[in-house]
Design a protein around this motif. Structure first.
Motif, PDB file in Angstrom:
ATOM      1  N   TYR A  66      -0.367   0.537  -1.722  1.00  0.00           N
ATOM      2  CA  TYR A  66       0.229   0.598  -2.981  1.00  0.00           C
ATOM      3  C   TYR A  66       1.474   1.959  -2.883  1.00  0.00           C
ATOM      4  CZ  TYR A  66       0.785   2.268  -7.820  1.00  0.00           C
ATOM      5  OH  TYR A  66       1.320   2.656  -8.948  1.00  0.00           O
ATOM      6  N   SER A  81      -4.112   0.778 -10.476  1.00  0.00           N
ATOM      7  CA  SER A  81      -3.731  -0.352  -9.502  1.00  0.00           C
ATOM      8  C   SER A  81      -5.096  -0.368  -8.943  1.00  0.00           C
ATOM      9  CB  SER A  81      -2.848   0.119  -8.245  1.00  0.00           C
ATOM     10  OG  SER A  81      -2.692  -0.886  -7.309  1.00  0.00           O
ATOM     11  N   GLU A 124      -7.260  -2.651 -11.011  1.00  0.00           N
ATOM     12  CA  GLU A 124      -6.835  -3.986 -10.977  1.00  0.00           C
ATOM     13  C   GLU A 124      -7.250  -4.975  -9.568  1.00  0.00           C
ATOM     14  OE1 GLU A 124      -2.541  -3.960 -11.402  1.00  0.00           O
ATOM     15  OE2 GLU A 124      -2.518  -3.350 -13.173  1.00  0.00           O
TER      16      GLU A 124
END
Length: 527
Positions: free
Chosen positions: A443, A491, A494
């Motif tokens: 990420y 993130s 998720e």
């Protein structure tokens, strides 16, 4: 009031101390609470503990069911829905029917309606008791999900039986057509109301400028409101609270922030602990008054104890028989979904162990205490004290006998560890953490590749996630870095939500990691 308040405060203090003692002795705290309540009840001069039967359900059931719905793994419920459904509905009805037939045949003057009333009261096993007892032995999450899911749904089915039997006792008649329509409305209407109100509450949390204290207060009010609305339209408040709780639980990441989730978890854990403790103490405190009621009706104590032993035996036998019947039916009709066992002995003993987990507790006592003292015409409710006494004996015996022996049986037979063919918990946790670290690294690499070059703060973040080491100096975490870091945490959430769709991953491990992420986000706020 000045004499009752110190007594209530002393009860709460006793609950905490007894829980500490139970942990030290490695036994389930409900067992000690029931025995302590019984012993305390013989102390002269204590105020009598009485709860209005009309309020007993409303005070205790909504928050207990709501909390259970939030803690259970809905994914595991869907995975094992066949066995959960059979135990929650078919086994409950079979148990209630068995109790009704036996008591009608052996207790003089005990009608079928009274038998179903008693059966509806004592048929549902208690999730709190089972959870407290199995905490001392290692069982897979899937097994816990079966027991928790059963306890969540069988409360609804047993209380529906209880309500119909209560009407039959009061009116002296039972119309099957009306009962069937009423049953459908109670179930379908209750679920619909719970989902609708759950959606409304989620939207309210999202749109109102709430903070952690207000979010927590709202969640404390919501189960009571759901239950009250459903009961006002004569549907099932239990089904409404369960469905609403499951709906909101599945969306907790979307309408509660990290502070609300962390603080709310602690508040609810303490609140539910106190509620359960009070109920289990009341079980013991109520006994002397119940015994006095039996004597006033001319029922010998020895006879009442015999009836209690009889009903307890029927409950245990009915649950074990049902467990073997469910396993046999599954092996015949749907062998592909049957739980796999590591040996023939395990296959034979698994239904026995599942059948032995039927400890009774909070819901049974609440239902028994909710029986009205008089009928609509003002006459005394028939056999009320006897039903209360039998319920007490059932709770006491199943808690003490089954509760104290269940951990021994699990360890002796080989535990549930070989029953469910699933990935080992520790291996699953390592796999999840490794995937989470890799996801965090990618990420940052993909989204902030330019910022990484020559930036000491970002290099420290990368080092943290690449090598999983904590930087000693947090002074580099400025506001810009906090925004990036919070984005990284979102993130990760998720990623975990997507990972949770994998049926082989234990949802409890996912929830534990989400809690760690919430803690990390809260830590950022004080840097």
């Amino acid at each position: 009031m000045h004499t009752l308040l110190p007594f209530l405060l002393a009860m709460i203090a006793a609950i905490v101390l007894l829980n500490m003692w139970a942990a030290k002795l490695k036994i389930a705290y409900p067992i000690l609470l029931v025995v302590a309540g019984l012993l305390v009840s013989f102390i002269p001069g204590l105020p009598a503990v009485k709860i209005n039967p009309d309020l007993i359900f409303f005070i205790f059931l909504p928050p207990l069911l709501f909390a259970a719905a939030w803690s259970i793994s809905f994914k595991e419920m869907k995975k094992w829905w066949r066995i959960i459904g059979s135990f929650a509905f078919l086994v409950v009805f079979f148990t209630a029917l068995s109790v009704a037939l036996v008591t009608n045949h052996l207790i003089p003057g005990f009608t079928i309606a009274l038998g179903f009333l008693l059966g509806g009261i004592v048929s549902p096993p208690d999730a709190v008791s089972t959870g407290a007892i199995t905490s001392f032995v290692k069982i897979p999450r899937s097994t816990s999900a079966v027991l928790e899911g059963e306890s969540l749904l069988n409360d609804a089915s047993s209380l529906i039986i209880f309500r119909f039997a209560l009407v039959a006792v009061g009116t002296g008649q039972f119309v099957w057509q009306e009962a069937a329509l009423s049953f459908l409305w109670m179930v379908i209407g209750g679920v619909a109301i719970g989902l609708l109100l759950g959606w409304i509450f989620v939207q309210a949390h999202k749109r109102l400028p709430t903070d952690a204290p207000s979010d927590i207060v709202f969640t404390l009010i919501e189960p009571y409101f759901i239950y009250w609305v459903a009961e006002q339209v004569h549907s099932s408040g239990v089904m409404a609270v369960v469905s609403g709780g499951l709906y909101m639980s599945a969306r907790r990441l979307t309408f509660l922030n990290s502070a609300s989730r962390i603080k709310g978890h602690s508040v609810w854990e303490s609140f539910i602990f106190v509620l359960n403790g009070i109920v289990f103490l009341i079980i013991g405190l109520e006994l002397p008054e119940i015994v006095d009621g039996l004597r006033s009706k001319g029922i010998p104590l020895s006879t009442a104890i015999g009836y209690g032993l009889l009903v307890t035996g029927v409950l245990i036998a009915a649950r074990i028989i049902s467990s073997y019947a469910a396993m046999t039916a599954t092996l015949i009709f749907r062998p592909s979904v049957a739980p796999r066992a590591s040996s023939g002995l395990m296959r034979i003993t698994m239904p026995l162990l599942l059948g032995w987990t039927g400890m009774r507790g909070v819901v049974s006592l609440a239902a028994a205490l909710a029986i009205p003292v008089t009928l609509a015409d003002g006459t005394a409710f028939p056999y009320r004290n006897l039903i209360l006494f039998i319920t007490f004996v059932v709770i006491l015996l199943t808690l003490v006998v089954q509760g104290l022996t269940l951990p021994y049986f699990i360890k002796r037979i080989g535990s549930f560890g070989g029953i469910m063919n699933e990935e080992a918990e520790e291996q699953a946790r390592r796999k999840m953490k490794q995937g989470l670290k890799q996801h965090a690294y990618q990420y940052l690499k993909n989204k902030y590749d330019n910022e990484l070059k020559g930036h000491a703060g970002m290099e420290k973040i990368m080092k943290h996630w690449e090598e999983k080491t904590q930087a000693a100096d947090d002074s580099w975490m400025n506001e810009e870095m906090k925004v990036i870091f919070v984005g990284l945490l979102d993130s990760q959430r998720e990623y975990l939500s997507e990972l949770n769709k994998d049926v082989s991953v234990d949802e409890e491990i996912i929830r534990q990691q989400l809690y760690q992420i919430d803690l990390e986000e809260e830590r950022l706020k004080i840097i």
